[in-house]
Design a protein around this motif. Structure first.
Motif, mmCIF file in Angstrom:
data_model
loop_
_atom_site.group_PDB
_atom_site.id
_atom_site.type_symbol
_atom_site.label_atom_id
_atom_site.label_comp_id
_atom_site.label_asym_id
_atom_site.label_seq_id
_atom_site.Cartn_x
_atom_site.Cartn_y
_atom_site.Cartn_z
ATOM 1 N N UNK A 1 0.862 -1.180 0.000
ATOM 2 C CA UNK A 1 0.000 0.000 0.000
ATOM 3 C C UNK A 1 0.899 1.232 0.000
ATOM 4 N N UNK A 2 1.114 1.804 -1.174
ATOM 5 C CA UNK A 2 2.017 2.949 -1.337
ATOM 6 C C UNK A 2 1.231 4.250 -1.186
ATOM 7 N N UNK A 3 1.920 5.388 -1.108
ATOM 8 C CA UNK A 3 1.205 6.675 -1.066
ATOM 9 C C UNK A 3 0.318 6.900 -2.292
ATOM 10 N N UNK A 4 0.612 6.213 -3.407
ATOM 11 C CA UNK A 4 -0.190 6.335 -4.629
ATOM 12 C C UNK A 4 -1.226 5.223 -4.767
ATOM 13 N N UNK A 5 -1.402 4.424 -3.740
ATOM 14 C CA UNK A 5 -2.344 3.319 -3.790
ATOM 15 C C UNK A 5 -1.623 1.982 -3.835
ATOM 16 N N UNK A 6 -2.375 0.888 -3.928
ATOM 17 C CA UNK A 6 -1.751 -0.437 -3.931
ATOM 18 C C UNK A 6 -0.837 -0.639 -5.145
ATOM 19 N N UNK A 7 0.328 -1.236 -4.890
ATOM 20 C CA UNK A 7 1.270 -1.575 -5.954
ATOM 21 C C UNK A 7 1.573 -3.055 -5.859
ATOM 22 N N UNK B 1 3.508 0.339 3.098
ATOM 23 C CA UNK B 1 4.661 0.839 2.364
ATOM 24 C C UNK B 1 5.743 1.320 3.332
ATOM 25 N N UNK B 2 6.967 1.129 2.956
ATOM 26 C CA UNK B 2 8.120 1.700 3.664
ATOM 27 C C UNK B 2 9.271 1.768 2.674
ATOM 28 N N UNK B 3 10.219 2.623 2.938
ATOM 29 C CA UNK B 3 11.411 2.700 2.082
ATOM 30 C C UNK B 3 12.173 1.390 2.172
ATOM 31 N N UNK B 4 12.768 0.981 1.077
ATOM 32 C CA UNK B 4 13.542 -0.259 1.065
ATOM 33 C C UNK B 4 12.667 -1.438 0.720
ATOM 34 N N UNK B 5 13.045 -2.597 1.223
ATOM 35 C CA UNK B 5 12.350 -3.851 0.958
ATOM 36 C C UNK B 5 11.069 -3.891 1.783
ATOM 37 N N UNK B 6 9.904 -3.813 1.130
ATOM 38 C CA UNK B 6 8.645 -3.725 1.880
ATOM 39 C C UNK B 6 8.258 -5.018 2.550
#
Length: 89
Positions: free
Chosen positions: A49-55, A83-88
């Protein structure tokens, strides 16, 4: 020496005390270790779940394992992590 088991015991205690489900990405070499501790392979699609929606995270499919706590699971469904920076995963 038991270092991995001690670490996982502490982590699993947190998961059981605060979450319905634990999830992690496992290397092929670590799969027997996690399965022996009750973790199960997720067979469905994975997402973040990224800031732009699910990826979609198809590179993680078949590598994610879950530790059921309270949530009834269908292991072939979809699974989304934060979502988080790096390996999610």
């Amino acid at each position: 020496r038991g270092y991995g088991a001690a670490l996982m015991e502490a982590l699993e205690r947190v998961i059981h005390g605060a979450y319905d489900l634990g999830a992690l990405s496992a290397s092929d070499e670590a799969v027997p270790f996690y399965r022996g501790r009750g973790w199960r392979q997720w067979r469905g699609e994975t997402f973040a779940l990224t800031p732009d929606g699910p990826r979609r995270t198809e590179e993680e499919d078949e590598g994610v394992h879950v530790l059921p706590v309270a949530a009834p699971l269908t292991l072939s469904g979809t699974l989304t992590c934060d979502w988080r920076d790096g390996d999610v995963w």
